[in-house]
Write an enzyme that holds these catalytic residues in place. Structure first.
Site, short mmCIF file in Angstrom:
data_model
loop_
_atom_site.label_atom_id
_atom_site.label_comp_id
_atom_site.label_asym_id
_atom_site.label_seq_id
_atom_site.Cartn_x
_atom_site.Cartn_y
_atom_site.Cartn_z
N GLU A 113 -16.35 -18.46 24.76
CA GLU A 113 -16.26 -18.88 23.36
C GLU A 113 -15.22 -19.98 23.23
O GLU A 113 -14.27 -20.02 23.99
CB GLU A 113 -15.81 -17.67 22.50
CG GLU A 113 -16.70 -16.45 22.68
CD GLU A 113 -16.11 -15.17 22.09
OE1 GLU A 113 -15.05 -15.25 21.43
OE2 GLU A 113 -16.71 -14.11 22.31
N LYS A 115 -11.90 -21.49 22.01
CA LYS A 115 -10.65 -20.86 21.55
C LYS A 115 -10.24 -21.62 20.30
O LYS A 115 -9.84 -22.78 20.34
CB LYS A 115 -9.57 -20.94 22.62
CG LYS A 115 -8.31 -20.20 22.22
CD LYS A 115 -7.38 -20.03 23.39
CE LYS A 115 -6.24 -19.07 23.12
NZ LYS A 115 -5.44 -19.37 21.97
N ASP A 117 -8.21 -22.76 17.13
CA ASP A 117 -6.77 -22.90 16.91
C ASP A 117 -6.46 -22.66 15.43
O ASP A 117 -6.36 -23.58 14.64
CB ASP A 117 -6.33 -24.29 17.34
CG ASP A 117 -4.83 -24.37 17.52
OD1 ASP A 117 -4.17 -23.30 17.47
OD2 ASP A 117 -4.31 -25.47 17.73
N TYR A 227 -14.88 -13.05 16.12
CA TYR A 227 -15.22 -12.96 17.55
C TYR A 227 -14.86 -11.63 18.20
O TYR A 227 -15.13 -11.41 19.36
CB TYR A 227 -14.52 -14.08 18.33
CG TYR A 227 -13.03 -14.21 18.02
CD1 TYR A 227 -12.13 -13.26 18.46
CD2 TYR A 227 -12.55 -15.29 17.30
CE1 TYR A 227 -10.78 -13.37 18.17
CE2 TYR A 227 -11.20 -15.42 17.01
CZ TYR A 227 -10.31 -14.46 17.45
OH TYR A 227 -8.99 -14.57 17.15
N LYS A 315 -6.86 -23.01 28.63
CA LYS A 315 -6.38 -23.95 27.63
C LYS A 315 -6.66 -25.40 28.03
O LYS A 315 -6.66 -25.74 29.20
CB LYS A 315 -4.85 -23.79 27.47
CG LYS A 315 -4.44 -22.41 27.00
CD LYS A 315 -4.50 -22.30 25.50
CE LYS A 315 -3.23 -22.79 24.87
NZ LYS A 315 -2.31 -21.76 24.46
N CYS A 409 -0.25 -67.12 14.68
CA CYS A 409 -1.05 -66.41 15.69
C CYS A 409 -0.29 -66.43 17.02
O CYS A 409 0.11 -67.50 17.48
CB CYS A 409 -2.40 -67.09 15.83
SG CYS A 409 -3.35 -66.46 17.23
N CYS A 412 -2.60 -68.80 19.56
CA CYS A 412 -2.81 -70.24 19.39
C CYS A 412 -1.73 -70.90 18.52
O CYS A 412 -1.67 -72.12 18.42
CB CYS A 412 -4.19 -70.52 18.81
SG CYS A 412 -4.33 -70.07 17.07
N CYS A 427 -5.96 -64.78 12.02
CA CYS A 427 -5.81 -66.14 12.51
C CYS A 427 -7.12 -66.82 12.19
O CYS A 427 -8.18 -66.34 12.59
CB CYS A 427 -5.60 -66.10 14.03
SG CYS A 427 -5.90 -67.70 14.80
N CYS A 432 -9.13 -70.59 18.50
CA CYS A 432 -8.10 -69.75 19.12
C CYS A 432 -8.65 -69.08 20.39
O CYS A 432 -9.73 -68.48 20.37
CB CYS A 432 -7.64 -68.70 18.11
SG CYS A 432 -6.56 -67.46 18.77
S1 IVH Z 1 -10.10 -12.69 21.77
C1 IVH Z 1 -8.11 -9.12 23.31
N1 IVH Z 1 -11.48 -14.84 21.17
O1 IVH Z 1 -6.26 -16.65 20.73
C2 IVH Z 1 -8.76 -10.36 22.90
N2 IVH Z 1 -9.15 -14.84 20.71
O2 IVH Z 1 -4.11 -16.28 22.71
C3 IVH Z 1 -7.87 -11.21 22.11
N3 IVH Z 1 -8.35 -16.89 19.66
O3 IVH Z 1 -4.60 -14.02 19.14
C4 IVH Z 1 -8.45 -12.28 21.33
N4 IVH Z 1 -10.28 -17.92 19.58
O4 IVH Z 1 -5.79 -15.76 17.70
C5 IVH Z 1 -10.27 -14.26 21.18
N5 IVH Z 1 -12.83 -16.65 20.66
C6 IVH Z 1 -11.63 -16.06 20.67
C7 IVH Z 1 -10.49 -16.71 20.16
C8 IVH Z 1 -9.26 -16.06 20.21
C9 IVH Z 1 -8.99 -17.99 19.29
C10 IVH Z 1 -6.89 -16.67 19.50
C11 IVH Z 1 -6.54 -15.40 18.81
C12 IVH Z 1 -5.64 -14.68 19.78
C13 IVH Z 1 -5.16 -15.78 20.63
C14 IVH Z 1 -4.74 -15.29 21.99
#
Ligand code: IVH
Length: 671
Positions: A113, A115, A117, A227, A315, A409, A412, A427, A432
């Protein structure tokens, strides 16, 4: 209160919740915003009159509730763990090896999935109704932010039970976030109101979620992807992928990019894919999460104190770094625009060394108060040129210098001009050298004459050596003139001459593009080629005629007419034609439809179409009087999404741009 009122209230609540789901989870609204508002106002009026009818899952709860004096705290039934981080493919392969060893399996299937932010939040539903939302806090105890979370339109106040039964207690977890676009809008507003700006979308989401006054939260366009889960009573899941399917059936928003049941190799490929999508996604992601798909295996692997053994976060390398602006240079572009460029103390940003960043123009420098010697936060998104996000004002020593645009410029030496209402300083000396080089580069680029092997360095060299003063000179280059040049072997000289020769046949629209007329890109060039049968017709056209072309802007029309009216340009074109360049119009005679459904509309094509190629689709659209652009924005009328559409589709959904699948598209195109 009579039965009828009560019935009406219940009906409105139900309908509005449905419409919320269609709009915010499925991105497929069934009624207009105005109609929605009308129904909501009616419900609000009735609930104010009869407060007993205002249930916790009423859609009126999304507007905000009276302010709190502090947040309550609540313990998570099951701790909200965090994730271990991986930073390389090897870390991921080690993770997989560990899991195979500990489970005694040869192959493990994963769900991967993005991640997200944002801010981790848990939602608790009892008998299908949202009763509590808590932030992650320290993982054990979080803050109760139920009223605020209710304002998030994509969070169901009531779990759908039409496709799948709903457990009595259902705790789901996910990420609350704010889109890039909403974040920028929010900051723009805060700048205007003189309130502190948010550093990034995550801070904006966290700040918005932690408002004691939920009507403030309601005004911030928060969103949430789900998720994971906490306590779930009375229902088991065999796999993470199956759980994600259940979430979607219950009406939760699940990230559409998720890859279910894949091998570790595919997960690594997905990581790269995500990295490519990342700059264009409408929300921020900072990596990928890989989870062992089988719940039984997850259980046998178990958890450490802070993180599970069955999941890991891979990451992305940081794409923002702080470094010093050593100098500000000024570059001159094809149209003479002077662009200030920051020369940086070289720094690694996302695995690439960055030593320059564009500062765009003087307005941008003043707005961000960028000074020579400042330490600056630099970002690099994908293959885009790095830019300065902001300067670290608090780190100033007093030695920083204010930058001023030169009056002449830098190439030129002629006086520069700043046109009224334009940010750009230009310019205006067409002779030029800098402009010459850029114009030639544009002329030979892919969408123009497409001359192989004629890159930036070589163009510079040819101009510096006096072999090219204009692009027309290209067609008179002789091999004997090239071979004496530095780094030019006999063979490359021959190749270049051959490539130039091959380019002598060119369709009119590419020829127009190559000329590098101000404001005239690929689309405008196509419009012209469609509207005029020959180059001579175009050259003889009046500004008013050009302006009448459907889809043509006034400024562009003016620039085009001015370009062809110039005797120097006429002489250049004559020289090119005299050299044997043949211009054919491949777009002439295409029926210019005015009444087509797509006429005057702006479309973006993405994904794979089966009935025709994307360029065929584009051709058909142009013939129907539509404009085709490369990226989705609020001005896009339709996104045509073929198979495997990715980030553009996601962006269209966020911006509520209507999406046409191939069938619908073909139907409309044919009509
Ligand atoms: S699973 C035990 N799935 O990442 C499983 N976390 O560094 C824990 N996060 O606190 C989380 N996208 O805030 C999971 N697809 C995703 C995520 C996700 C973002 C964040 C979440 C968690 C942090 C952990």
């Amino acid at each position: 209160m009579d039965d009828k009122t009560q019935k009406r209230v219940r009906q409105l609540q139900k309908e509005l919740n449905e419409h919320n789901y269609y709009y915010h989870v499925l991105d497929d609204p069934k009624i207009s915003d105005a109609e929605f508002d009308r129904l909501l106002q009616e419900l609000k009026g009735l609930e104010e009159k009869y407060p007993a009818l205002a249930t916790p899952d009423s859609p009126t709860r999304r507007i905000g509730a009276p302010p709190l004096s502090a947040f309550e705290q609540a313990e998570h039934t099951i701790p909200m763990l965090s994730l271990d981080n991986a930073f390389s493919d090897q870390d991921i392969l080690d993770f997989d090896a560990r899991i195979r060893k500990n489970t005694d399996r040869d192959v493990i299937w994963y769900t991967a999935e993005p991640k997200l932010d944002g801010v981790a939040v848990e939602l608790r539903y009892e008998n299908g109704v949202l009763v509590r939302a808590t932030t992650r806090g320290d993982g054990f105890v979080g803050e109760v932010v139920t009223r605020n979370v209710r304002t998030i339109r994509s969070v169901p106040l009531h779990v759908r039970d039409d496709a799948l039964s709903v457990p009595q207690v259902l705790e789901v977890r996910g990420e609350v976030f704010i889109s890039q676009k909403a974040f920028m809008e929010l900051n723009r507003r805060r700048l205007a109101e003189n309130t502190a700006m948010f550093a990034n979308p995550r801070n904006a989401a966290a700040g918005s979620l932690r408002q004691l006054d939920s009507s403030v939260t309601a005004s911030r366009p928060l969103d949430m992807f789900i998720y994971g889960r906490g306590q779930v009573d009375g229902m088991g899941f065999d796999t993470q992928s199956g759980f994600l399917d259940a979430l979607a059936a219950w009406g939760f928003r699940v990230n559409p990019l998720v890859k279910k049941q894949i091998s570790i190799t595919d997960a690594l490929a997905f990581y790269r894919h995500l990295g490519e999508l990342r700059p264009d996604l409408p929300y921020e992601i900072d990596g990928m999460v890989i989870k062992v798909d089988q719940v039984a295996l997850q259980q046998s692997l178990g958890e450490k104190i802070k993180s599970p053994r069955w999941a890991i976060a891979y990451k992305f390398a940081a794409i923002q770094e702080v470094t010093r602006i050593n100098k500000i240079l000024v570059q001159v572009g094809r149209t003479g625009t002077l662009t200030p460029v920051a020369v940086l103390e070289p720094v690694q940003v996302g695995g690439v060394t960055v030593s320059r960043a564009t500062l765009h123009n003087m307005d941008e420098i003043q707005r961000k108060d960028i000074r020579i010697g400042d330490r600056a936060l630099i970002t690099r998104a994908g293959d885009v040129i790095p830019k300065v996000i902001k300067v670290m004002v608090s780190e100033r020593t007093g030695q920083e210098q204010i930058f001023e645009m030169p009056a002449h410029c830098p190439v030129c030496g002629s006086q520069v001009q700043r046109l009224e209402d334009e940010a750009a300083v230009k310019c205006i000396n067409a002779a030029c050298q800098a402009q010459r080089k850029e114009r030639i580069r544009h002329f030979v680029s892919k969408k123009g004459f497409d001359i192989d092997g004629l890159g930036k360095k070589l163009v510079d060299q040819l101009v510096d050596e006096g072999l090219l003063t204009s692009y027309a000179d290209l067609f008179f280059l002789k091999k004997e003139q090239l071979t004496p040049l530095d780094r030019m072997a006999e063979k490359s000289a021959q190749n270049l001459v051959t490539a130039i020769d091959k380019a002598r046949q060119i369709p009119l629209h590419r020829f127009i593009f190559a000329l590098g007329i101000d404001h005239t890109g690929e689309n405008a060039a196509r419009l012209l080629a469609k509207a005029f049968d020959t180059l001579d017709d175009l050259m003889a056209a009046k500004e008013s005629e050009i302006e009448q072309i459907h889809g043509m802007g006034t400024i562009t029309a003016k620039a085009i007419a001015a370009f062809f009216a110039s005797p120097e340009n006429q002489a250049l074109i004559k020289k090119i034609r005299d050299s044997g360049v043949v211009i054919t119009n491949t777009m002439a005679g295409t029926p210019k439809e005015k009444n087509h459904v797509f006429s005057g509309k702006t479309l973006v094509l993405t994904g794979t179409l089966t009935a025709m190629t994307r360029s065929e689709a584009k051709k058909n659209l142009l013939a129907a009087g539509a404009k085709v652009t490369g990226s989705v924005s609020a001005r896009t009328d339709y996104l045509v999404a073929g198979k495997e559409a990715g980030s553009k589709l996601a962006k269209a959904r966020t911006l509520n741009v209507p999406v046409l699948d191939e069938d619908r598209f073909m139907e409309m195109l044919g009509s």
